[in-house]
Design a protein around this motif. Structure first.
Motif, PDB file in Angstrom:
ATOM      1  N   LEU A 172       0.819  -1.228   0.000  1.00  0.00           N
ATOM      2  CA  LEU A 172       0.000   0.000   0.000  1.00  0.00           C
ATOM      3  C   LEU A 172       0.844   1.266   0.000  1.00  0.00           C
ATOM      4  O   LEU A 172       0.370   2.338   0.347  1.00  0.00           O
ATOM      5  CB  LEU A 172      -0.949   0.027   1.214  1.00  0.00           C
ATOM      6  N   SER A 173       2.106   1.161  -0.442  1.00  0.00           N
ATOM      7  CA  SER A 173       2.990   2.331  -0.434  1.00  0.00           C
ATOM      8  C   SER A 173       2.505   3.411  -1.390  1.00  0.00           C
ATOM      9  O   SER A 173       2.670   4.609  -1.120  1.00  0.00           O
ATOM     10  CB  SER A 173       4.413   1.916  -0.802  1.00  0.00           C
ATOM     11  N   GLY A 174       1.901   2.988  -2.519  1.00  0.00           N
ATOM     12  CA  GLY A 174       1.385   3.977  -3.457  1.00  0.00           C
ATOM     13  C   GLY A 174       0.213   4.734  -2.875  1.00  0.00           C
ATOM     14  O   GLY A 174       0.095   5.961  -3.039  1.00  0.00           O
ATOM     15  N   LEU A 175      -0.682   4.028  -2.181  1.00  0.00           N
ATOM     16  CA  LEU A 175      -1.809   4.705  -1.534  1.00  0.00           C
ATOM     17  C   LEU A 175      -1.310   5.618  -0.427  1.00  0.00           C
ATOM     18  O   LEU A 175      -1.821   6.725  -0.246  1.00  0.00           O
ATOM     19  CB  LEU A 175      -2.783   3.672  -0.962  1.00  0.00           C
ATOM     20  N   ALA A 176      -0.300   5.172   0.301  1.00  0.00           N
ATOM     21  CA  ALA A 176       0.257   5.990   1.381  1.00  0.00           C
ATOM     22  C   ALA A 176       0.815   7.301   0.857  1.00  0.00           C
ATOM     23  O   ALA A 176       0.770   8.330   1.546  1.00  0.00           O
ATOM     24  CB  ALA A 176       1.344   5.208   2.114  1.00  0.00           C
ATOM     25  N   SER A 177       1.307   7.285  -0.384  1.00  0.00           N
ATOM     26  CA  SER A 177       1.851   8.510  -0.968  1.00  0.00           C
ATOM     27  C   SER A 177       0.789   9.317  -1.709  1.00  0.00           C
ATOM     28  O   SER A 177       1.096  10.362  -2.277  1.00  0.00           O
ATOM     29  CB  SER A 177       3.007   8.172  -1.921  1.00  0.00           C
ATOM     30  N   GLY A 178      -0.451   8.820  -1.712  1.00  0.00           N
ATOM     31  CA  GLY A 178      -1.554   9.593  -2.278  1.00  0.00           C
ATOM     32  C   GLY A 178      -1.956   9.206  -3.685  1.00  0.00           C
ATOM     33  O   GLY A 178      -2.733   9.928  -4.313  1.00  0.00           O
ATOM     34  N   VAL A 179      -1.454   8.078  -4.235  1.00  0.00           N
ATOM     35  CA  VAL A 179      -1.722   7.649  -5.615  1.00  0.00           C
ATOM     36  C   VAL A 179      -1.729   8.845  -6.567  1.00  0.00           C
ATOM     37  O   VAL A 179      -2.679   9.080  -7.309  1.00  0.00           O
ATOM     38  CB  VAL A 179      -3.024   6.818  -5.726  1.00  0.00           C
ATOM     39  N   THR A 180      -0.669   9.601  -6.534  1.00  0.00           N
ATOM     40  CA  THR A 180      -0.529  10.820  -7.324  1.00  0.00           C
ATOM     41  C   THR A 180       0.268  10.540  -8.595  1.00  0.00           C
ATOM     42  O   THR A 180       0.575   9.387  -8.913  1.00  0.00           O
ATOM     43  CB  THR A 180       0.186  11.898  -6.502  1.00  0.00           C
ATOM     44  N   VAL A 181       0.620  11.591  -9.305  1.00  0.00           N
ATOM     45  CA  VAL A 181       1.369  11.473 -10.560  1.00  0.00           C
ATOM     46  C   VAL A 181       2.664  10.704 -10.356  1.00  0.00           C
ATOM     47  O   VAL A 181       3.055   9.869 -11.181  1.00  0.00           O
ATOM     48  CB  VAL A 181       1.664  12.875 -11.133  1.00  0.00           C
ATOM     49  N   ALA A 182       3.336  10.951  -9.252  1.00  0.00           N
ATOM     50  CA  ALA A 182       4.625  10.310  -9.005  1.00  0.00           C
ATOM     51  C   ALA A 182       4.500   8.843  -8.647  1.00  0.00           C
ATOM     52  O   ALA A 182       5.441   8.063  -8.845  1.00  0.00           O
ATOM     53  CB  ALA A 182       5.360  11.057  -7.888  1.00  0.00           C
TER      54      ALA A 182
END
Length: 395
Positions: free
Chosen positions: A244-254
């Motif tokens: 869930l690291s992508g969700l933790a970072s906000g599933v943003t452009v990066a």
């Protein structure tokens, strides 16, 4: 002024307000179908154009003109005397529309069609034969958290009771090579399918808890493609939320994927459905005992001909329906799937909280098993905490 205002009510308004006020009403009517203008979701009684027009023309506050603008106003009718009310997101087509039809046809339910496109929903409801007065339409764009909050405010302003919430709407971008994003900067599939519904269900929880029918239900539509304990769920790319690291970072452009890996449009959809099914299980654990609300998910069957596939490859849209009809025998029409979704809302036999419902030709409805990942309650709790922060429900 609310985007749910019908053309007939606009016409009636023209007879009551004139000159500048009438022109203002017409301007708002032209704006109503737009999906992303915050002012269109404003209840009529709060609209600056409406207030200015009413102040200029209304000689006395006898009959409330605001009430006449409010769609299907029932504020003066006690909740116990109203029909049961179900909100269905994405009810302007496909599964949602057919579920709305099935519920409305019973004569026991009023359906609130929560949709981005008011005119599309109105035309669809009439074309499918939903009786006048059995439904109303409220603007909702799940890809905007502000729109979700405004929808909740608009719904509460109608005075309607709430007995069932069906989180059905979804976007599916299987051929996308690059990610798209919501108004809040989230990857579109996760932001719409999961985060938008996550916020909506939480904001309407108190309304469900107070349902006069004493059998409130919150249903979030799942998908077999996100369940890796099935043949369909093992078709690459397989759903996997990872750490869930992508969700933790906000599933943003990066970092647009929930697992933090490289973007894949088909996987983004599957991951969002895993998140939806995990959310249902978390809501059951956190709220069922204290609220009495039944939380469940379902897979209504393979709807091989549906607008959900609008962005798929042409050859897929051509070959998939006959493949499901004649090879797998798993084909389900939108009408039948809609009846199944309506059944999960209304059938006393399907009132088990925490369940995941499926159907078979031999057994009819039955409680199915979720995948190992969906059943991972520790990961689901982490998903819940991260989602709550992203939608502003916690710090």
């Amino acid at each position: 002024m609310s985007a749910v205002m019908s053309t007939s009510k606009i016409s009636n308004a023209g007879a009551q307000i004139s000159g500048k006020a009438s022109r203002a009403a017409k301007v708002v009517r032209l704006q109503a179908p737009c999906a992303r203008i915050p002012s269109i979701a404003m209840p009529a009684a709060r609209s600056p154009l409406f207030i200015a027009a009413a102040a200029a023309t209304a000689p006395a506050p006898s009959a409330s003109l605001a009430d006449q603008f409010k769609p299907n106003a029932v504020a003066r009718v006690p909740p116990t005397q109203q029909k049961q009310t179900a909100i269905i997101t994405g009810a302007s087509s496909g599964l949602g529309l057919n579920a709305a039809k099935a519920l409305a046809a019973t004569g026991e339910w009023h359906v609130v069609m929560a949709c981005r496109d008011f005119l599309k929903a109105e035309k669809a409801a009439k074309a499918i034969g939903m009786p006048a007065g059995s439904y109303s339409i409220l603007h909702l764009d799940l890809s905007s958290l502000e729109s979700v909050r405004q929808f909740v405010a608009n719904f509460k302003a109608t005075g309607r009771r709430l007995d069932a919430l069906i989180c059905n709407a979804a976007v599916y971008l299987p051929t996308a090579k690059v990610p798209r994003f919501t108004a809040d900067g989230f990857e579109l599939s996760v932001g719409t399918n999961h985060l938008g519904h996550f916020l909506l269900a939480n904001l309407l929880l108190d309304d469900l808890k107070n349902a006069p029918n004493k059998q409130p239900r919150c249903i979030i539509v799942g998908s077999i493609t996100g369940n890796t304990n099935t043949l369909a769920g093992n078709v690459p790319p397989k759903a996997n939320l990872g750490d869930l690291s992508g969700l933790a970072s906000g599933v943003t452009v990066a970092n647009p994927m929930m697992d933090g890996q490289e973007f894949d449009g088909a996987k983004a959809y599957k991951d969002s459905k895993v998140a939806c099914m995990m959310t249902v299980r978390q809501m059951h654990e956190r709220f069922h005992e204290s609220t009495g609300v039944t939380f469940a998910s379902l897979y209504p069957g393979c709807i091989a001909e549906t607008g959900l596939f609008r962005e798929h490859y042409g050859v897929f849209k051509t070959l998939f329906p006959p493949f499901q009809k004649y090879v797998t025998k798993g084909y389900v029409s939108e009408e039948e799937a809609g009846r199944r979704l309506a059944q999960v809302i209304s059938d006393p036999k399907l009132n088990k909280s925490g369940a995941y419902w499926s159907w078979s030709n031999s057994k009819g409805s039955f409680e199915n098993q979720v995948s190992e990942e969906v059943a991972d309650d520790a990961k689901a709790a982490k998903l819940w905490d991260l989602s709550a922060k992203l939608v502003g429900l916690s710090a």
